[in-house]
Scaffold this active site. Structure first.
Site, PDB file in Angstrom:
ATOM      1  N   ASP A  61      29.365  50.867  90.162  1.00 45.11           N
ATOM      2  CA  ASP A  61      29.931  50.998  88.867  1.00 45.11           C
ATOM      3  C   ASP A  61      29.176  49.819  87.996  1.00 45.11           C
ATOM      4  O   ASP A  61      28.814  48.560  88.515  1.00 45.11           O
ATOM      5  CB  ASP A  61      31.361  50.518  89.313  1.00 45.11           C
ATOM      6  CG  ASP A  61      32.152  50.592  87.708  1.00 45.11           C
ATOM      7  OD1 ASP A  61      31.380  50.735  86.806  1.00 45.11           O
ATOM      8  OD2 ASP A  61      33.303  50.369  87.678  1.00 45.11           O
ATOM      9  N   ASP A 117      30.113  55.173  83.319  1.00 46.45           N
ATOM     10  CA  ASP A 117      28.985  54.277  83.910  1.00 46.45           C
ATOM     11  C   ASP A 117      29.139  54.279  85.581  1.00 46.45           C
ATOM     12  O   ASP A 117      28.778  53.131  86.066  1.00 46.45           O
ATOM     13  CB  ASP A 117      29.230  52.876  83.371  1.00 46.45           C
ATOM     14  CG  ASP A 117      30.562  52.268  83.632  1.00 46.45           C
ATOM     15  OD1 ASP A 117      31.649  53.320  83.832  1.00 46.45           O
ATOM     16  OD2 ASP A 117      30.763  51.057  83.223  1.00 46.45           O
TER      17      ASP A 117
END
Length: 962
Positions: A565, A608
């Site tokens: 992440d 993301d």
């Protein structure tokens, strides 16, 4: 006796006319019946196609919704973002969704992906939109049909995310039936059909008008669980074949009857001698003409027709009666063959027969090709004429067919026809092979084996099937083309047998499928790869992860899953735009893929978020690789225009081994580990451990989330205040900041340092901000004397609230209808929230400042903004972060920072407020620096707002009594 022939002459044509009219009438009725059957069959097929199209569309979308709910994360830091990312992706992959909505356990809408309707849908119950959902282990979708005010219909389906536990909420989706049905049904029916598509009494779609003359096909359809009825009727247009055939039939019957009557009249005029001759000559299939020679001085000059049989009369046109009286030379002249006269004279003189084939060009004879034989007959000649038109035309048609077939075969675009013997040697290939591969047919027949690049893997099986007389499945062979390229040819072989069922050859068609295979590869790539980064997408990664898990179990090996992440991605996206965010993701994808080997899997699974599988490596073997990856990410600098960003990554690590139950549990474990890495300070990796305290902490946070939501429902919050004292300003009334406290079930105050961060992480701050604002305004409205003495009341707003246009509208509406003057309200926003949501913050500030409200920039100096942001931000107060104020009398750098912030803010015309003033020494130092206001325990500790309001009431009553 004379009337009998005449009655037969008139009666037979009349009877024939009536019979033919009857036949044509029956035939026209048959054609009309067939036309209606054709329309019904065509409508039935189209109705089934429409039903299949709609039901496949419905099934795909329901299956996608089920997959979305199946993969719903149990512990996600922000389920709204997760839902939005996955729902938007699903809408792009499967077009047709009008909107996709997530509602909480109380069926209150929390998010929808259709931004134009988001303001009118958020926080409203699903029942407002016509959909009532229940839990209770109901795994089927609930559906509803809703009609918008404009008459447009929408189909809505929904279901609990977990039918066994409704805490996770509900997911619903709507379909715009007008646009959806127009796209799917319009392409199938066009203008050839009339239809009515209805849902019960609701007519969803109509095309044309149904009439009672044509058959109507009724087709039931299931769309997202709702029964629909489709009535479809074919349109034949203005062309009615039955009537046209009937009119043509009557006309043809009349013509045939008149022709027959004329022929009968001619037949009955024949004399008895002609009838005897006809009886003798009718057995012949040829036309027989007997001609008598006309001589002069023993020289044959011409011939005169004496007799002819019925075949001759049928062969020649009706106008031949007048020509019969003329000489042969005149007849031949009429038939455009005058040269035959000399031939006939020669036969009559020599007695030697002659035979010849002729093409007729005269309308006086019905045959196009004839065979004539001329023989001597007494003092004249006999001519036999045979109609060979059918045989000649058949030969000509056969020849033309062969030529046409050859032209067709040679002109095939992208195809060629071939034939080879049982040994595989090519005996024939069409000229179109040159268009496909570039080789001349003669060259390809002799050298085709040298042109092959790769044969199919099952070539031996194909050969055995052909030798056994079986037709194999189509197969592809790769060739080198004449220009050096690679072409893929698909072959379809068919065995050829002789009359004794013996296999003698193989023939078939070769088709160039190079472009088709390239298109298939492109479609496959697009379906399995992320369009932005080129990495595998979530769907492909799920499939590949399951395959890897199967290999681990089969080979008793291990692999490692990493859930990555990116940190600070939202800052780049919000401050520089989505184009910068997309470019950052592309560069990060390239950075993550630099050290991968064959068998490793890298995919983008979220906005993301990335997933990386190290094949055949244990967790201990990949830790060094992860350290190198994190160092590379730390060293990476993303440059966009004049801005430079430092990014980081949090990585969750989970091992894939024989004990791994399934891919879903594996991803969940890696996600938990990633969450732990974030809690431990970000920009690091964390290996999953079922007994990890971080996971227990996350569970504790979820319990806090539940407690906050219950407190909102039970109104277990209380307003506190803390005084803001003027230092270098004239006091014009009370000035304080509103603080929030939460009460437990037992009535105890809970630590705001715990529940406030949890509310921020899990998206509950906007609800708390709304409660604080409304409660504060209500309290001030109920105490007008306190309101009169009030100078400023500061209310904190979170970053999430700054981007909420709906809440902004609520604030404006409340202030416009309240007795509280807007200039007495000051909203405090943190520096980080303002910069992260700069555009939203600027709009929020501008709208409320127009009403008279004031704004303070809280915690200034603790974030990452520069004084340039301060210059361009329309705030009235700058609150100096307490971390600098607390030790300013003992730390020169803190003192210099406080001084610099105050001087720069003052130069911009803004007042300053110092936080965390804990002693009188600090208060005096701030006064000396010229700071406008101060706040802290040395000046006043937080206390319940109701105590202040009650104390003021008591003072007012006391003064009134005096």
């Amino acid at each position: 006796m004379q009337f009998k022939p005449l009655n037969r002459v008139n009666g037979l044509p009349l009877s024939l006319f009536l019979i033919l009219c009857l036949i044509f009438a029956l035939f026209s009725l048959y054609l009309e019946d067939q036309e209606q059957r054709r329309l019904a069959a065509k409508a039935s097929i189209v109705a089934q196609q429409v039903a299949n199209t709609i039901e496949v569309f419905s099934a795909d979308r329901q299956r996608a919704l089920t997959d979305l709910m199946t993969t719903w994360p149990e512990y996600h830091p922000n389920p709204t973002d997760w839902f939005n990312a996955h729902a938007v992706t699903m809408q792009h992959v499967l077009p047709g969704f009008d909107d996709i909505v997530w509602a909480d356990a109380h069926q209150q809408v929390q998010w929808n992906i259709k931004s134009t309707d988001r303001g009118s849908r958020l926080y409203r119950p699903l029942s407002d939109f016509g959909l009532v959902l229940t839990g209770g282990q109901k795994t089927d979708f609930t559906n509803a049909l809703v009609q918008a005010p404009n008459g447009q219909y929408f189909a809505i389906v929904g279901r609990a995310i977990n039918p066994y536990d409704t805490r996770y909420g509900f997911v619903a989706a709507s379909f715009d039936l007008q646009s959806t049905l127009s796209a799917m049904v319009g392409e199938l029916i066009g203008s050839d059909f009339s239809l009515i598509l209805s849902d019960g009494e609701h007519q969803l779609m109509a095309n044309g008008m149904l009439n009672g003359h044509e058959p109507v096909i009724a087709q039931s359809i299931q769309f997202v669980g709702r029964p629909w009825l489709l009535k479809l009727q074919g349109n034949r247009g203005g062309f009615e074949i039955g009537r046209i055939v009937m009119a043509i039939g009557v006309l043809m019957s009349l013509v045939i009857s008149i022709f027959l009557r004329r022929q009968l009249r001619s037949a009955f005029k024949l004399n008895q001698s002609q009838q005897r001759y006809k009886a003798a000559s009718e057995s012949s299939l040829d036309a027989i003409l007997v001609l008598q020679a006309l001589t002069q001085q023993q020289q044959i000059l011409d011939f005169k027709l004496v007799e002819s049989n019925q075949v001759a009369q049928k062969m020649f046109a009706p106008g031949i009666e007048q020509l019969k009286l003329k000489l042969l030379s005149e007849q031949l002249q009429a038939f455009n063959h005058p040269q035959l006269l000399a031939l006939c004279i020669q036969v009559c003189q020599s007695g030697k027969a002659h035979e010849q084939y002729l093409e007729t060009n005269s309308p006086l004879i019905s045959a196009q090709w004839i065979k004539i034989q001329v023989v001597k007959a007494g003092n004249g000649i006999a001519i036999t004429v045979r109609d060979i038109t059918a045989r000649r035309l058949s030969q000509q048609a056969l020849k033309e067919s062969e030529e046409k077939f050859r032209r067709l075969v040679d002109g095939l675009n992208g195809h060629f026809v071939y034939s080879h013997d049982l040994t595989g040697r090519i005996s024939y290939v069409s000229n179109s092979v040159q268009d496909v591969l570039g080789y001349r047919p003669e060259y390809f027949k002799l050298n085709y084996r040298h042109c092959v690049k790769r044969t199919p893997d099952n070539a031996e099986q194909i050969r055995r099937q052909l030798l056994a007389g079986e037709r194999p499945d189509p197969y592809v062979v790769e060739y080198f083309s004449q220009d050096g390229g690679i072409r893929h040819i698909e072959y379809r072989d068919s065995p050829v047998f002789d009359d004794n069922s013996k296999l003698i050859a193989v023939e078939g068609i070769g088709r160039d499928v190079t472009a088709d295979l390239a298109l298939q590869q492109q479609v496959y790539y697009q379906a399995n790869h992320d369009q932005l980064t080129g990495l595998y997408n979530r769907y492909a990664f799920d499939r590949l992860l399951k395959e890897r898990l199967g290999l681990v179990r089969q080979q008793a090996s291990v692999s490692t899953l990493c859930y990555i992440d990116m940190d600070q991605f939202k800052l780049v996206n919000d401050s520089c735009g989505h184009q910068a965010g997309d470019e950052l993701l592309r560069q990060v994808a390239n950075l993550l893929g630099t050290s991968l080997k064959s068998g490793d899997i890298l995919a983008r699974v979220g906005g993301d978020e990335f997933c990386l599988v190290y094949a055949d490596l244990s967790v201990g073997q990949v830790l060094d690789k992860l350290s190198d990856m994190l160092n590379a990410i730390r060293s990476f600098r993303f440059v966009w225009e004049d801005k430079v960003f430092h990014i980081g990554a949090s990585i969750g690590v989970a091992e894939i081994n024989m004990q791994t139950t399934n891919s879903e549990a594996l991803i969940k474990a890696a996600d938990h580990a990633c969450y732990s890495a974030k809690n431990l300070g970000r920009n690091r990796y964390h290996v999953f451990d079922a007994s990890d305290q971080q996971l227990n902490y996350q569970q504790s946070e979820l319990e806090w989330v539940n407690e906050i939501q219950k407190a909102l429902l039970e109104d277990r919050f209380e307003l506190f205040y803390q005084t803001i004292e003027p230092l270098n300003q004239v006091a014009s009334g009370r000035h304080y900041e509103i603080l929030l406290r939460m009460l437990s079930v037992k009535g105890e105050y809970l630590n705001p340092g715990v529940f406030i961060p949890v509310a921020e992480r899990y998206g509950l701050m906007n609800k708390l901000d709304e409660w604080v604002f409304n409660s504060t305004i209500t309290a001030l409205e109920q105490h007008p004397v306190h309101l009169e003495a009030l100078d400023k009341c500061a209310i904190n707003l979170s970053g999430m609230t700054l981007g909420n246009d709906e809440f902004l509208d609520k604030i404006v509406l409340r202030l416009r209808h309240s007795c509280v003057p807007p200039e007495k309200i000051c909203f405090e926003i943190t520096e980080t929230a303002a910069v992260t949501n700069l555009a939203a913050a600027s709009r929020f500030i501008d709208v409320l400042r127009e009403l008279g409200c004031r704004f303070a920039l809280d915690d200034f100096g603790a974030g990452m903004s520069s004084f340039t942001y301060l210059k361009n931000m329309a705030v009235d107060y700058v609150k100096i972060d307490g971390s600098f104020v607390r030790n300013m009398c003992r730390d020169r750098s803190d003192y210099a920072t406080v001084k610099a912030i105050h001087e720069i803010a003052s130069s911009m015309g803004k007042l300053t407020v110092a936080e965390f003033v804990s002693d009188q020494e600090t208060r005096l130092a701030l006064t000396k620096l010229g700071v406008s206001f101060a706040q802290g325990f040395a000046l006043g500790k937080p206390a319940p707002l109701q105590h202040l309001l009650k104390e003021q009431k008591v003072v007012i009553r006391h003064l009134s009594a005096v």
